[in-house]
Design a protein around this motif. Structure first.
Motif, short mmCIF file in Angstrom:
data_model
loop_
_atom_site.label_atom_id
_atom_site.label_comp_id
_atom_site.label_asym_id
_atom_site.label_seq_id
_atom_site.Cartn_x
_atom_site.Cartn_y
_atom_site.Cartn_z
N TYR A 149 -54.18 -12.42 -69.79
CA TYR A 149 -54.29 -12.92 -68.42
C TYR A 149 -55.17 -14.16 -68.40
O TYR A 149 -55.83 -14.48 -69.38
N GLU A 152 -60.50 -15.84 -66.27
CA GLU A 152 -61.41 -15.29 -65.27
C GLU A 152 -60.81 -14.12 -64.48
O GLU A 152 -61.40 -13.65 -63.52
N TYR A 153 -59.63 -13.66 -64.90
CA TYR A 153 -58.99 -12.56 -64.18
C TYR A 153 -59.80 -11.27 -64.39
O TYR A 153 -60.23 -10.97 -65.51
N GLY A 154 -59.99 -10.54 -63.30
CA GLY A 154 -60.87 -9.36 -63.35
C GLY A 154 -60.18 -8.06 -63.67
O GLY A 154 -60.46 -7.05 -63.05
N GLY A 155 -59.25 -8.07 -64.62
CA GLY A 155 -58.62 -6.82 -65.03
C GLY A 155 -59.50 -6.06 -66.00
O GLY A 155 -60.26 -6.66 -66.75
N GLN A 156 -59.39 -4.74 -65.98
CA GLN A 156 -60.22 -3.93 -66.87
C GLN A 156 -59.51 -3.72 -68.20
O GLN A 156 -58.33 -3.39 -68.23
N LYS A 157 -60.23 -3.94 -69.30
CA LYS A 157 -59.63 -3.71 -70.62
C LYS A 157 -60.15 -2.41 -71.21
O LYS A 157 -61.32 -2.09 -71.04
N ASP A 159 -61.30 0.34 -74.24
CA ASP A 159 -62.20 0.20 -75.40
C ASP A 159 -61.46 -0.10 -76.70
O ASP A 159 -62.07 -0.48 -77.69
N THR A 160 -60.13 0.09 -76.71
CA THR A 160 -59.37 -0.21 -77.92
C THR A 160 -59.05 -1.70 -78.04
O THR A 160 -58.60 -2.15 -79.08
N PHE A 273 -65.65 -5.04 -76.94
CA PHE A 273 -64.77 -3.87 -77.01
C PHE A 273 -64.78 -3.29 -78.43
O PHE A 273 -65.84 -3.00 -78.95
N GLN B 85 -64.33 -5.82 -65.17
CA GLN B 85 -64.39 -4.98 -66.37
C GLN B 85 -65.17 -3.70 -66.09
O GLN B 85 -64.84 -2.64 -66.58
N ASN B 100 -59.11 -13.07 -56.56
CA ASN B 100 -59.44 -13.32 -57.97
C ASN B 100 -58.19 -13.65 -58.79
O ASN B 100 -58.20 -14.58 -59.61
N SER B 104 -58.14 -17.24 -60.42
CA SER B 104 -58.21 -17.30 -61.89
C SER B 104 -56.99 -18.02 -62.45
O SER B 104 -57.10 -18.80 -63.39
#
Lengths: 338, 151
Positions: A149, A152-157, A159-160, A273, B85, B100, B104
């Motif tokens: 993405y 600055e996109y605020g998606g959650q990644k 831990d893998t 990560f 995050q 956002n 972005s």
């Protein structure tokens, strides 16, 4: 050069890695290996206008540092074998446009570092080149845009996920005697065990790494103890235990001498990560830290296996799984060298 | 190419090694940050009603606009992705998440120029929200209309 088995090259002439150059971004320079890199930038833009220019700057810096240490000019090099992660390997193409070295562009995703080094060594061994430079680059922000993405996109990644290393590495290979020898290389085959998640490339690439490492041991007829270090490129915290497990099943125990570059390049408290990834991950660790350790005599024989996820976002959206490949090169301390 | 059985065997084998997503913790974080964003929205609404004579209904527009502005600023300052995050759905689902996604994309494609870069890619991520928003509005509008005719 001689071919051992199906996929391993044993270089019959003495092939040397004469010098290397590395350039990194801010996160990598703050990492535990920060002092080993030739050039460090304190900003992710590397003083450039956009991310793509930043990555190109890193590759140019790495090649410049490599040439400078060898006291050579671009005109002294026969071929540049280079690649990166972007579409049409633009960083490599534009760098080659700049320095005018006859250019072979290659793509093997993050395995390009060892793919270029192995091919370069083969060219020199076969007498098709006197001097080659193998170079790769990756940049966290260009890779995010290419494969994931906007930065600055605020998606959650999860831990893998891995964190693309911002940096570039270059190595000069010739028959001129130096303190590091390239003795053999194993070319990997494309392996795909059905992982679809682009945020879990460690799991996807581990079988390719295991396949190449096992093939190398079998065809060279050596055991894992032969090496002081068996390093993988960017399997990260998820893939590293998997490759050990897969090899153990085949009767090879690498638990004592295996390390993963993705786990070496950053500190534990850096937010990356599962660890580092990208072409530059294996390149900066190998051409910066590992070569230095070989020169100092702390390591004598290293099998460096760069792992690549041949990921394409369109293919993933079309529900395809992620093919992966790994290429390994053996680097040895040249006894009696300089 | 690995067979389906080989793929399944591999997936099973590596399952114990792969870190499990902390679902409960993620839900909690999303709840708290998402709630916090809504709380800020509520405070803004009250602010516009108290100081600018908006009614409860009309205060909605300046409230949303302010939240969008804040989210766009935080995106530009490189903060929103870090919030994202941490909070996951908590910061994606509210209107700030939409802002956002748009900002972005605009930032990312700035280097390709205003028209073909920013304008073309502005809704690259958020476009799906608009498409499905419009489709859902149409479908539910039809259902409501039919019910009104029948009742």
């Amino acid at each position: 050069m001689s071919l051992l088995g199906r996929q391993t090259w044993k270089f019959s002439n003495n092939i040397y890695l004469n010098s290397s150059g590395t350039a990194v971004g801010p996160m990598e320079s703050e990492g535990p290996l920060g002092s080993y890199f030739d050039k460090s930038y304190n900003n992710l833009h590397c003083d450039q206008k956009n991310w793509e220019l930043a990555e190109r700057q890193l590759m140019e810096d790495a090649i410049d540092a490599c040439l400078q240490k060898a006291k050579l000019k671009a005109e002294d090099i026969n071929f540049l074998l280079a690649g990166d992660l972007l579409n049409q390997i633009v960083s490599a193409n534009y760098t080659a446009r700049g320095n005018g070295i006859p250019f072979l562009g290659i793509f093997g995703a993050c395995s390009t570092s060892m793919e270029s080094l192995a091919l370069g060594a083969a060219l020199v061994d076969g007498g098709y080149a006197d001097r080659i430079i193998a170079a790769v680059s990756s940049h966290n922000a260009t890779a995010e845009r290419q494969f994931r993405y906007p930065t600055e996109y605020g998606g959650q990644k999860p831990d893998t996920a891995t964190f693309t290393v911002t940096g570039a590495g270059a190595a000069l290979v010739s028959k001129q005697v130096s303190d590091i020898k390239i003795t053999s290389a194993t070319v990997g085959k494309v392996v795909d065990l059905g992982i679809k998640d682009p945020f879990d490339m460690g799991s996807a690439m581990a079988p390719a790494a295991a396949d190449t490492i096992a093939a190398h041991f079998n065809e060279m007829n050596v055991s894992p103890d032969e090496y002081d270090l068996i390093a993988t490129g960017d399997l990260s915290g998820v893939g590293a235990p998997i490759v050990k497990m897969l090899l153990k099943e085949q009767g090879f125990d690498i638990s004592k001498n295996h390390r993963d570059c993705g786990l070496m390049v950053y500190r534990d408290d850096q937010q990356v990560f599962a660890g580092g990834s990208g072409c530059a991950c294996s390149a900066v660790v190998t051409y910066g830290y590992i070569l230095d350790e070989i020169r100092k005599g702390n390591l004598k024989k290293v099998f460096m296996v760069a792992t690549g996820a041949l990921l394409n976002p369109v293919m993933v959206q079309q529900k395809e799984t992620i093919p992966t490949v790994a290429h390994g090169v053996v680097l040895e301390r040249a006894e009696g060298g300089i | 190419m690995a067979t389906k059985e080989e793929q399944q065997a591999y997936a099973k084998k590596i399952k114990p090694i792969q870190p499990k997503p902390p679902y409960v913790l993620n839900c909690l974080k999303a709840f708290i940050i998402g709630g916090l964003i809504c709380l800020i929205g509520q405070a803004l609404q009250k602010f516009f009603m108290t100081f600018f004579n908006f009614s409860e209904e009309t205060a909605g527009n300046p409230t949303v606009a302010t939240l969008i502005l804040l989210a766009a600023l935080l995106t530009g300052l490189g903060v929103y992705d870090k919030i994202g995050q941490f909070a996951g759905a908590g910061s994606i689902v509210p209107v700030t998440g939409f802002a956002n996604a748009v900002t972005s994309a605009a930032l990312e494609h700035k280097s390709e120029g205003l028209v073909l870069g920013v304008a073309t890619n502005l809704f690259k991520l958020a476009g799906a929200v608009i498409v499905f928003g419009a489709v859902a509005a149409y479908v539910f509008g039809m259902i409501r209309y039919i019910f009104q005719q029948v009742m």
